[in-house]
Design an enzyme around this catalytic site. Structure first.
Site, PDB file in Angstrom:
ATOM      1  N   LYS A 226      -2.217  21.167   5.322  1.00 22.95           N
ATOM      2  CA  LYS A 226      -3.453  21.884   5.613  1.00 22.95           C
ATOM      3  C   LYS A 226      -4.687  21.137   5.133  1.00 22.95           C
ATOM      4  O   LYS A 226      -4.630  20.274   4.276  1.00 22.95           O
ATOM      5  CB  LYS A 226      -3.398  23.314   5.038  1.00 22.95           C
ATOM      6  CG  LYS A 226      -2.562  24.231   5.942  1.00 22.95           C
ATOM      7  CD  LYS A 226      -2.544  25.672   5.532  1.00 22.95           C
ATOM      8  CE  LYS A 226      -1.647  26.450   6.522  1.00 22.95           C
ATOM      9  NZ  LYS A 226      -1.399  27.822   6.081  1.00 22.95           N
ATOM     10  N   ARG A 261       6.702  27.251   3.627  1.00 21.21           N
ATOM     11  CA  ARG A 261       6.660  26.992   5.074  1.00 21.21           C
ATOM     12  C   ARG A 261       6.130  25.574   5.256  1.00 21.21           C
ATOM     13  O   ARG A 261       4.974  25.305   4.913  1.00 21.21           O
ATOM     14  CB  ARG A 261       5.762  28.029   5.748  1.00 21.21           C
ATOM     15  CG  ARG A 261       5.669  27.912   7.263  1.00 21.21           C
ATOM     16  CD  ARG A 261       4.760  29.013   7.826  1.00 21.21           C
ATOM     17  NE  ARG A 261       4.637  28.911   9.266  1.00 21.21           N
ATOM     18  CZ  ARG A 261       3.808  28.084   9.893  1.00 21.21           C
ATOM     19  NH1 ARG A 261       3.021  27.284   9.210  1.00 21.21           N
ATOM     20  NH2 ARG A 261       3.768  28.056  11.217  1.00 21.21           N
TER      21      ARG A 261
END
Ligand code: PT1
Length: 289
Positions: A226, A261
């Site tokens: 991210k 995740r």
């Protein structure tokens, strides 16, 4: 960690005591497989899924709506056309637990009918019909916090107390789920890294994962590749965030997170083995000194 859950049955998913599990990301979106055609996208996704299974992934999360900052919504028909052939094939021919990453009731229902064992919803079952479908399905649900919607969520997100507000939101959604008939033993919570949060806000959440774990609910953390990692790395692009992603997974596991995740399954599993070895050693040490 003293308060790591003692092994837990999450719907049809068994979470082993004191282990952080790896959820592999399977994006079935045309932007991840640029050349387009339906069959090409499906086949690439299935090859990717098989590679993750070979690497030892615990759960595969199949998604057909991009929820990255700036992403536009997709229709239910488009999402169904993307994810259903992949979910059907995985559930029919593999033992791997499949999760569906969607906010749409229609997609949830179809995925569960095809054999998905978890509904992963970045909108925490707030879309029309989603709560009822999830309750009727009997499968596990992951409730995530997001401020706003993907298209605009990174436009100046503000909180007085990000950790308190995210925790409160999730606790309220857990109560709504319980009132709708979803048992606590089926619920996972997720602070939603990067979903309407600045770098500082994301770091506050990362530093406070233990407070989410202390709720007694299994916690999922999605930090892999991210933007927050790109910022920490002074602008590293998405393909140069592997080591930072693995570091974030280790920090999450150390805080007692039940599921991370991730994109990079093999690297993450190796790193988490170090966390596990340390925990096992501590357990033996406690007994033998
Ligand atoms: C997540 C998650 C998710 N993330 C759960 N589901 C995405 N439960 C999709 C960025 O800042 O964290 N938890 N499903 C992907 N969404 C994003 C958001 C991807 C932000 C990238 C960013 O770069």
């Amino acid at each position: 960690m003293d308060d790591v859950h003692p092994g837990l049955q999450l719907g049809d998913i068994r979470l082993e005591a004191g282990r952080c599990h790896v959820m592999g990301i399977l994006n079935v979106t045309p932007d991840s497989f640029s050349d387009g055609g339906r069959f090409a996208v499906r086949d690439a996704a299935l090859r990717h899924a098989e590679a993750m299974i070979d690497e030892g992934v615990d759960i595969i999360d199949v998604g057909g709506e991009s929820t990255r900052p700036g992403a536009e919504p997709v229709s239910a028909d488009e999402e169904l056309a993307r994810v259903m052939p992949v979910i059907e094939e995985l559930c029919a021919n593999h033992e791997i637990p499949v999760s569906v990453d969607t906010s749409k009731a229609e997609v949830m229902r179809a995925a569960v009918d095809a054999g998905a064992v978890m509904i992963n919803d970045v909108r925490a079952l707030r879309e029309p019909g989603a709560l009822d479908v999830a309750a009727a399905s009997g499968v596990a649900v992951c409730l995530m916090h997001m401020l706003g919607e993907p298209r605009t969520m990174q436009n100046d997100p503000r909180y007085d107390d990000v950790v308190g507000e995210v925790l409160n939101f999730l606790q309220q959604r857990v109560e709504v789920c319980r009132a709708a008939g979803i048992d606590r033993t089926r619920i996972v919570i997720d602070p939603g890294f990067g979903f309407g949060k600045t770098l500082v806000q994301n770091l506050r959440l990362l530093a406070s994962l233990d407070r989410f774990v202390a709720t007694g609910l299994p916690v999922l953390a999605g930090i892999s590749r991210k933007r927050m990692l790109g910022e920490i790395l002074h602008g590293a692009d998405v393909n140069h965030r592997l080591y930072a992603s693995v570091s974030a997974a280790v920090i999450s596991a150390q805080a007692g997170v039940a599921i991370v995740r991730v994109h990079d399954v093999a690297a993450t599993l190796d790193a988490l083995k170090v966390v596990e070895a340390l925990r096992e050693q501590e357990a033996v040490g406690d007994a033998q000194a």
